[in-house]
Scaffold this active site. Sequence first.
Site, PDB file in Angstrom:
ATOM      1  N   GLU A 182      59.893 -16.965  -6.326  1.00 40.97           N
ATOM      2  CA  GLU A 182      59.732 -15.845  -7.251  1.00 40.97           C
ATOM      3  C   GLU A 182      60.643 -16.185  -8.416  1.00 40.97           C
ATOM      4  OE1 GLU A 182      60.156 -13.591  -9.601  1.00 40.97           O
ATOM      5  OE2 GLU A 182      61.157 -12.018  -8.426  1.00 40.97           O
ATOM      6  N   GLU A 202      64.610 -16.240 -19.437  1.00 42.41           N
ATOM      7  CA  GLU A 202      65.652 -16.540 -18.456  1.00 42.41           C
ATOM      8  C   GLU A 202      65.037 -17.072 -17.166  1.00 42.41           C
ATOM      9  OE1 GLU A 202      68.872 -16.331 -18.848  1.00 42.41           O
ATOM     10  OE2 GLU A 202      69.368 -14.740 -20.288  1.00 42.41           O
TER      11      GLU A 202
END
Lengths: 368, 368
Positions: free
Chosen positions: A120, A129
Amino acid sequence: MEPNSIQNEYFSSYEDLEVHRLMLEDNPRTLAYKNAIMNNKSYFKGKIVMDVGCGTGILSIFCAQAGAKKIYAVEASNVANLAREIVKENKFEDVIEVIHSYVEDVVLPDNIKVDAIISEWMGFYLLHEGMLDSVLIARDKFLKVNGEMFPESATIYISPCSVPTLYKKWDNFHGLSMTSVANQLRASKCNKPEIMVVEAEDIIGSDEVVLCWINLKEDIVSEVDSFSIEHVVGAKKDGIYQGLCLWFDVVFPDLTGSNDNVRLDTGPFSSPTHWKQTVIVLPQEQVVEVGDPIAFQMDMTRDASNRRRYNIQVSLLDPDEAEHPLPCTCHLTKCILVKAYMDQHPEKVPVTEQMDTNCLQEDPIDDD
Amino acid sequence: MEPNSIQNEYFSSYEDLEVHRLMLEDNPRTLAYKNAIMNNKSYFKGKIVMDVGCGTGILSIFCAQAGAKKIYAVEASNVANLAREIVKENKFEDVIEVIHSYVEDVVLPDNIKVDAIISEWMGFYLLHEGMLDSVLIARDKFLKVNGEMFPESATIYISPCSVPTLYKKWDNFHGLSMTSVANQLRASKCNKPEIMVVEAEDIIGSDEVVLCWINLKEDIVSEVDSFSIEHVVGAKKDGIYQGLCLWFDVVFPDLTGSNDNVRLDTGPFSSPTHWKQTVIVLPQEQVVEVGDPIAFQMDMTRDASNRRRYNIQVSLLDPDEAEHPLPCTCHLTKCILVKAYMDQHPEKVPVTEQMDTNCLQEDPIDDD
């Protein structure tokens, strides 16, 4: 060392802990991964899996519950120690090996390869990010030929939208005028993308436009360095065009042959997630009527000084000069005629390349 | 100077702007003030008002809409400049005078006194980072004898509660055990009060216990330096006692004679507000059955080094040794008998002093 000080080492800050909590408590996220794994139980049975950036280890445990024989759960931060505890608490310490390391530095015994990589890795508007690079590097280093990626693809979508919480809401606020507050709010958001919830009714574009489609099984790192799109979309209703809304989805493999892929969708038409949506607020609003063409160019490019960030640039284009897609949903006579023709002759519709390239430009003009 | 840089001066940070937005968008809060003012239109007509810490100026504008002839809107931060713009935008610049100053430094022309003071000064658990001191100082300096305070009173309540989001939720989290996460979360919250939403069903105490009642018209600053309570309350249902929940309400005057006071309640049984509730999480949970006595002492004392903060100390007491209130809702034989007697002989019920003192201790034993 006291148990408490050991515990506190897991997280570099209170906020860090709360981020993990937020992710775990994001039900659409956690359930999409759980379903993607459990629906493929027959596949996972006996397989070797790597979990890239395992966090608290929940995805690794789902894989163990699904019957995987070995899972390498890689986590660079101290949360790895907490993951170890959770693995133990669930009695999978013989199946799941938590590796406290950057995935780039990991060496597996006997240079073993894994059957599947689960991760994930998604950030705001997919790439912010994000840790996609690490996932692609892990794939090239550890995944067997024809191994599986969970998820296997990801798509970023864009649509023109209204942002009433930054505009209209303040025109009559409990009986008074607070446009000065709206001006303040917008001024504060002009320089960076705003992470916020966009209601489905505030989406103005008649189509979701694909900014990029990423094939996790094939794309290489340099292919996710920049994306660009120039597009014209018709307004699906009267409204005020105040921003461009970005969201993403990811799709998991279905290895049971039933073609029932789990999809985690973070768009305004799906259940809310902690990613919300991302809005590029325009400096000036623009009234649009149904069918009006809205033309824009969006460029998303990796920041030169910080590869984990992307710069997003939006240019508003003149719809008369921009190239319209085929078919186009706007109300210009040419587009209405082309669309009517294409609807009547679906066999002559040009093959769209939308799902085959990373870097979408206008569909090629078809000479048909 | 560019318009944008003027605007940006209003707020020392983006977070600062978002705090004002959060407060404005807190509907129970904004509507309570609006209703408290509009219900008293006949009172406000022609009056002089001071708004202490006016923020964006919304309460001052409500007063102007209600007919006040002059409002001094005092704001220490640069948001005062935004308030001026909003006042102008609503065409009340002749009625509302925004004063960019600490209220302690304000001098009104001819040492004029005001008929009413309005202020939204409440912080988490009422007093945290609060500005009550400034409001009381403004009252003593500027309010006419028999002037009105909006709000006129405030009460802090306490009740034992469960905190399933820090405990039970993680025992079976999407099919796995994550008690290590719960341990982490609790460890991070042991040293400071947790601002969180407590569901009504998680309140265990059979009564709301009043920690303190503040009379805004009379109390002086030193009276809000510390509060202390020792109390026993019966559990109203079987449950797990994991924390003490704090919340508050404030009550506005009703000057129309209909005794219909507006009350802004931030408790778990009312609509959620941005104040949420505050929980002191206990280090150890405790199973309780309906009627079990829960005895605790709570002390809330102003921090010596920072007068804007309070230290909260909770001690769990032995219910056998603590003094029980009269009547008490616990299931000890003595309390059941006393309560039955008092229910049958309401004329002999001792007068409660709960609403007459700041610093509640046990009700005095009645020798009746």
